[in-house]
Design a protein around this motif. Structure first.
Motif, short mmCIF file in Angstrom:
data_model
loop_
_atom_site.label_atom_id
_atom_site.label_comp_id
_atom_site.label_asym_id
_atom_site.label_seq_id
_atom_site.Cartn_x
_atom_site.Cartn_y
_atom_site.Cartn_z
N HIS A 183 3.33 -3.49 -7.22
CA HIS A 183 4.20 -2.83 -6.11
C HIS A 183 4.18 -4.02 -4.87
N ARG A 218 -4.30 4.89 -7.25
CA ARG A 218 -4.70 5.25 -5.69
C ARG A 218 -6.07 5.51 -6.48
N VAL A 277 0.90 1.71 -3.72
CA VAL A 277 -0.60 2.06 -4.13
C VAL A 277 -1.27 3.51 -3.98
N ALA A 278 -0.43 3.88 -3.02
CA ALA A 278 -0.54 5.46 -2.11
C ALA A 278 0.17 6.10 -3.47
N GLN A 279 1.24 5.71 -3.97
CA GLN A 279 1.84 7.38 -4.89
C GLN A 279 1.65 6.49 -6.00
N ASP A 280 0.40 5.34 -6.74
CA ASP A 280 0.41 5.22 -7.70
C ASP A 280 -0.68 6.37 -8.32
N TYR A 309 0.77 -1.12 -0.08
CA TYR A 309 -0.22 0.34 -0.03
C TYR A 309 0.46 1.28 -0.50
N LEU A 341 -5.78 4.77 3.30
CA LEU A 341 -5.99 3.07 2.69
C LEU A 341 -5.57 2.49 3.68
N TYR A 373 -9.30 3.56 -4.98
CA TYR A 373 -9.63 3.68 -3.21
C TYR A 373 -9.86 4.91 -2.80
#
Length: 134
Positions: free
Chosen positions: A100, A42, A35-38, A32, A50, A45
């Motif tokens: 990721h 992102r 994911v937070a930077q994608d 994650y 997250l 979600y």
């Protein structure tokens, strides 16, 4: 409860073999972070934080691999394809998800046979979630 024959040990689940809850929490937390930077993943979600999604994935993976059944106790049957239907999961999303997850798996430094078993499942699961062409 079945007894083990004398001189044998009970077989450990994959969950236990790889270090239990701590291992799965580390895996999913690292995932994650990516994911937070994608920019592609992102937006899938909707929650601002997250954390709830991270907790759901941790609980699911722990249960899948032989750990506590907390996921089903809280959410019922996983129904993964149904739960992903609202999101456009195409090949690009599949590839980003696996990129990721690959980073996260590598950071665990599992034994090669465990790494292969986990990765085989993750690649299978990622392919099964694709629900849009492209």
């Amino acid at each position: 409860m079945m007894e083990n024959p004398r001189g044998t040990l009970p077989e450990q689940s994959f969950y236990e073999q790889v270090g239990g809850e701590d291992t799965f929490r580390r895996l999913v937390h690292r995932f994650y972070q990516g994911v937070a930077q994608d920019p592609l993943l992102r937006p899938m979600y909707p929650e601002e934080d997250l954390g709830p999604a991270e907790e759901r994935l941790v609980l699911f993976l722990m249960q899948y691999w032989g750990g506590p059944r907390t996921y089903s106790d809280l959410r019922g049957h996983p129904r993964l394809r149904m739960r992903h239907t609202p999101f456009a999961v195409d090949q690009a999303a599949h590839d980003a998800w696996l990129r990721h997850m690959r980073d996260a798996v590598d950071e665990l430094e599992l034994a090669p046979e465990h790494e292969k078993e986990l990765w085989d499942y993750l690649t299978y699961a990622a392919a099964a979630m694709v629900n849009r062409p492209g």
